[in-house]
Structure formats: C-alpha cells, structure tokens
Design a protein around this motif. Structure first.
Motif, PDB file in Angstrom:
ATOM      1  N   SER A  45       3.257   5.504   3.726  1.00 29.03           N
ATOM      2  CA  SER A  45       2.506   6.560   3.035  1.00 29.03           C
ATOM      3  C   SER A  45       2.648   6.405   1.536  1.00 29.03           C
ATOM      4  O   SER A  45       3.714   6.025   1.025  1.00 29.03           O
ATOM      5  CB  SER A  45       3.012   7.940   3.459  1.00 29.03           C
ATOM      6  OG  SER A  45       2.794   8.141   4.842  1.00 29.03           O
ATOM      7  N   GLY A  46       1.565   6.717   0.813  1.00 30.13           N
ATOM      8  CA  GLY A  46       1.620   6.629  -0.639  1.00 30.13           C
ATOM      9  C   GLY A  46       0.441   7.314  -1.285  1.00 30.13           C
ATOM     10  O   GLY A  46      -0.572   7.621  -0.640  1.00 30.13           O
ATOM     11  N   GLU A  47       0.560   7.567  -2.586  1.00 32.82           N
ATOM     12  CA  GLU A  47      -0.502   8.242  -3.339  1.00 32.82           C
ATOM     13  C   GLU A  47      -1.624   7.275  -3.688  1.00 32.82           C
ATOM     14  O   GLU A  47      -1.391   6.101  -3.968  1.00 32.82           O
ATOM     15  CB  GLU A  47       0.065   8.849  -4.621  1.00 32.82           C
ATOM     16  CG  GLU A  47       0.996  10.030  -4.392  1.00 32.82           C
ATOM     17  CD  GLU A  47       1.421  10.684  -5.694  1.00 32.82           C
ATOM     18  OE1 GLU A  47       1.281  10.039  -6.753  1.00 32.82           O
ATOM     19  OE2 GLU A  47       1.884  11.842  -5.651  1.00 32.82           O
ATOM     20  N   THR A  48      -2.840   7.820  -3.699  1.00 27.59           N
ATOM     21  CA  THR A  48      -3.997   7.025  -4.082  1.00 27.59           C
ATOM     22  C   THR A  48      -5.110   7.934  -4.576  1.00 27.59           C
ATOM     23  O   THR A  48      -5.129   9.138  -4.300  1.00 27.59           O
ATOM     24  CB  THR A  48      -4.493   6.174  -2.899  1.00 27.59           C
ATOM     25  OG1 THR A  48      -5.501   5.276  -3.360  1.00 27.59           O
ATOM     26  CG2 THR A  48      -5.062   7.040  -1.787  1.00 27.59           C
ATOM     27  N   LEU A  49      -6.048   7.355  -5.319  1.00 26.87           N
ATOM     28  CA  LEU A  49      -7.175   8.101  -5.877  1.00 26.87           C
ATOM     29  C   LEU A  49      -8.321   8.131  -4.878  1.00 26.87           C
ATOM     30  O   LEU A  49      -8.783   7.089  -4.420  1.00 26.87           O
ATOM     31  CB  LEU A  49      -7.641   7.441  -7.179  1.00 26.87           C
ATOM     32  CG  LEU A  49      -8.870   8.057  -7.849  1.00 26.87           C
ATOM     33  CD1 LEU A  49      -8.539   9.431  -8.408  1.00 26.87           C
ATOM     34  CD2 LEU A  49      -9.381   7.147  -8.957  1.00 26.87           C
ATOM     35  N   VAL A  50      -8.802   9.346  -4.570  1.00 24.88           N
ATOM     36  CA  VAL A  50      -9.949   9.527  -3.686  1.00 24.88           C
ATOM     37  C   VAL A  50     -10.901  10.523  -4.331  1.00 24.88           C
ATOM     38  O   VAL A  50     -10.590  11.711  -4.439  1.00 24.88           O
ATOM     39  CB  VAL A  50      -9.533  10.026  -2.283  1.00 24.88           C
ATOM     40  CG1 VAL A  50     -10.762  10.203  -1.394  1.00 24.88           C
ATOM     41  CG2 VAL A  50      -8.536   9.076  -1.635  1.00 24.88           C
TER      42      VAL A  50
END
Length: 430
Positions: free
Chosen positions: A343-348
């Motif tokens: 799991s990780g942060e990302t731009l959506v």
C-alpha cells in the motif's frame, strides 16, 4: 541573401528578402523576428545561431527555419509566434537542433495555422514558467519543450500538425516540464488536428515537488481539443519526476503505436493514462514504472477500444499494474503484469489517495468487454490482490499463464462490491 554576421542578419530581416541564408555561426544580441513569408536557412553544417541575452526567433506567419542549430537559455523560448495575422499559413521547422523551448501558441487574431516539423531535436529546455496551462480532472499541466497550443476559442480556430522525427532531452538529462505538449483551448473550442506525429527518444522531468496534488506533466501529452489520427513512438520515452505521466491523453487518438520501452522513475508517475478516446493502442515493448504510486496503465475517463501491451511492471508501494474505472473494449497483455509493492500514496484526479499495488484492478464503472492475459499475473507485496474486481464488470476473461502472489495476506482473486467477472479461467485460484 547570404549573411555572415549579426548586422547583416538584421539588415536582411528588415528588408524584403524572402530567403535568408546563414553562412557563418552568429551570436545575436537581441530577439530576431521573421517577417511574413521569410525563411531562415543554412546549407552548411555546424551553423549555430545563439542568443546572448535570451532572445529567440519570433515568427509572424508563413515562415520556415531549417538546417541550423539555435541556442538560448533553456528557460527561454528559442522559437515562438508573435503575430496578429488571422491565417498564419505554414510554419515549417526542419532539421533543427535547439536549446530552449519551441512554443507555437496561437491567440487573439490567430485562427488557422499548419505546423510542418521534420527533424527537431531539443537538447535542453525548461517550460515551467509559461502561464497558459490546461486544467481538468483536478490538475494543471505544464507546457512542454515542444508546445503546440491553440489558445484561441473562437469558432473556426484550428491548427493542423504534421510532425516527424521529434527528439527531446537526453538519458539522465531530461527536458524540464512536459516533453511534447499539444493542446486545444478546451474540449469544445480551439481545435488541433494531428495528421501524423512520430517521435524518437524523449526524456522529461516535471521537477514537481513530491506531494504536490494538482500539478502534472507528460512526456507526450495529448490534451483536450486535440484529434490525433496517427502517433508512432519509435524511440524510448522516459520520465523522471513526481506526477510525470509518460503518455497522457485527454483528447482523441485514432492509432498509437510505441516501439520501445515506456518508463517512469518518479512517484505517482503513470506509463499510460487515458482520459480521452483512443481507438487502437499497441505497446511493442514493456511499460515499466518505479516509484511510490507509479502505475502502468489507467483508464479514468473516456474509453479505449482495442489496446495491446507487451508487458507491464511496476515497482513501488501503491503502484497498480492496470486500473479501469470506465468502459473499455478489448485489452490484451502479450506477456505478464507484475507488481512489486504493497500500500502507498498516489495521485488520483488531483487527490492524494492510498492504493494497493494490485496487478489488475477493475473499479465501479469499469467495464471490460474482453481481457486477455497471455502470460502471468504476479504480485510481490503484502495485502494486495493479483486480480481484483471491485464493483466493476469483466465480460470475458482469458488467462493463459498463472497467478502468483508472494506476500502475507495477499490474494490471487477477489471479486467484491457486486463486481462481476467470468471466473471460468480463474477457478483454480479462488
């Protein structure tokens, strides 16, 4: 008229001479401006026109620049338009090596123009300082080292583009901002028609701070208001920065083929993200992304009718292999989809979210007419899913290879939230 120095060049530009030939390299003190119909050419090798104080070449319409090298500061425009003409006729750029931005932007009275490029190598450029930027889907886009931008919303405003043999940046020395940036005024006005676009190697880095949620770039960015008939990417295309898309479509593309690797090395980068309408797409080499939240392929809006990928590999937490949230036609992966992350942060769509590095993710609204995986689905991370249908629909599914999951709490197949799929090919993994 042949010119040997800056004084002769200025005299020729102010005259009625139609063809101005550089026979020596020249250091220009100031910006130079071509009159309507003038051509700046050279018939010799190693001719460099450099601008000491920034400067660049202003075009007014029906101009040609060919067979020379142009150098200004990377953050300045080496070639740009400054004209009040309604019809700019043909702007031709041929066999040029450039340091600085090439910006063909129309506005005001400019309504029609044909761009003819054959052989353009932009060694270095920084396009971040220019204020005209498209905005949609919660994000703003930087212009590119090569920018073709119809900024005139009036009815009948249209640019036609024939562009071949475009190269940008160097490996580990990318242009800054977007790479090739082509945009209309919006979805309805200020149209651009790309008859054909062919590219060689492209390297770009947006230099966007990590965590910035609403700013992106693209190595090849086909924005709104653009209809591209044919795009052929002959060379590798690579991005290095945060929020750098390698290929991004907001407009319409009939046919796109990539022959070499598509690679991203920054957080929240995406190999190919489609918000537009694409008829056929084929990646003959792999798509690979490295970085937190860097994904292989996303379909967030619009549709794609028939897409073929050789293989997709993502390395990083939150880095999904392929994700669909809109209806598409036939998707074929000739080899495998592999993710290495949890799991990780990302731009959506302008929002930072936490995603899991699933190999295939079909969200609510995502409908796949046909999904063909001729190799394997592989995940190498904790608590992820290789084949995850979360509210979406897969009408036909074919898996030739195997599903392999390596990591605690990870699953091979998960269909949830009223999602539907043909599980006949996946029985052994459930």
């Amino acid at each position: 008229m042949k010119v040997k120095n800056y004084i002769q060049l200025e005299e020729a530009l102010s005259s009625d001479e139609k063809i101005i030939e550089l026979v020596c390299s020249i250091n220009a003190v100031n910006t130079i401006k071509l009159k309507e119909g003038q051509k700046l050419i050279s018939n010799k090798k190693n001719i460099l026109l450099s601008f000491i104080n920034g400067g660049g070449i202003e075009l007014t319409g029906d101009n040609e620049i060919s067979n020379i090298s142009i150098q200004t500061s990377p953050d300045k425009r080496a070639i740009y338009i400054d004209s009040n003409l309604e019809d700019l006729k043909e702007i031709a750029l041929k066999n040029l090596t450039v340091t600085g931005m090439v910006q063909l932007l129309t506005r005001g009275n400019n309504k029609t123009m044909t761009v003819n490029i054959n052989g353009l190598d932009i060694v270095s450029a920084d396009s971040r300082n220019y204020p005209e930027r498209p905005m949609k889907y919660g994000v703003i886009v930087y212009q590119g080292a090569l920018t073709i931008y119809n900024f005139n919303p009036e009815e009948g405003s249209e640019i036609k583009v024939y562009a071949q043999n475009i190269s940008l940046g160097r490996k580990h020395a990318p242009v800054i901002g977007s790479g090739i940036f082509i945009s209309g005024f919006n979805d309805e006005a200020g149209k651009i028609i790309i008859e054909k676009l062919t590219t060689n190697e492209i390297y770009s880095n947006g230099m966007i701070p990590t965590g910035q949620p609403n700013l992106i770039t693209g190595a090849v960015f086909i924005a709104y208001g653009v209809y591209a008939k044919e795009i052929i990417s002959n060379g590798a295309i690579t991005t290095y920065g945060t929020n750098d898309m390698v290929l991004d479509v907001w407009g319409t593309v009939d046919h796109w083929i990539t022959k070499k690797k598509i690679m991203s090395f920054g957080p929240s980068g995406i190999g190919f993200v489609n918000f537009g309408h694409v008829k056929t797409f084929k990646a003959e080499d792999s798509i690979e992304t490295y970085g937190m939240g860097a994904r292989g392929f996303n379909q967030y809006d619009g549709t794609i009718q028939d897409a073929t990928f050789k293989s997709i590999k993502t390395v990083g937490d939150g880095s999904i292999g392929m994700q669909f949230s809109k209806p598409v036609g036939r998707i074929t992966i000739q080899e495998s989809v592999i993710t290495e992350g949890s799991s990780g942060e990302t731009l959506v769509k302008g929002i930072i979210k936490v995603l899991k590095a699933d190999a295939i993710s079909v969200l609510d609204g995502g409908i796949l007419e046909e999904l063909n995986i001729l190799g394997d689905l592989v995940t190498k991370g904790e608590d992820v899913v290789a084949y995850h249908v979360n509210g979406g629909l897969v009408k036909a599914m074919y898996l030739k290879g195997k599903i392999m999951v390596y990591g605690k709490k990870s699953r091979a197949v998960l269909v949830e939230k009223n999602g539907k799929t043909d599980l006949s090919e996946l029985k052994e993994y459930i």
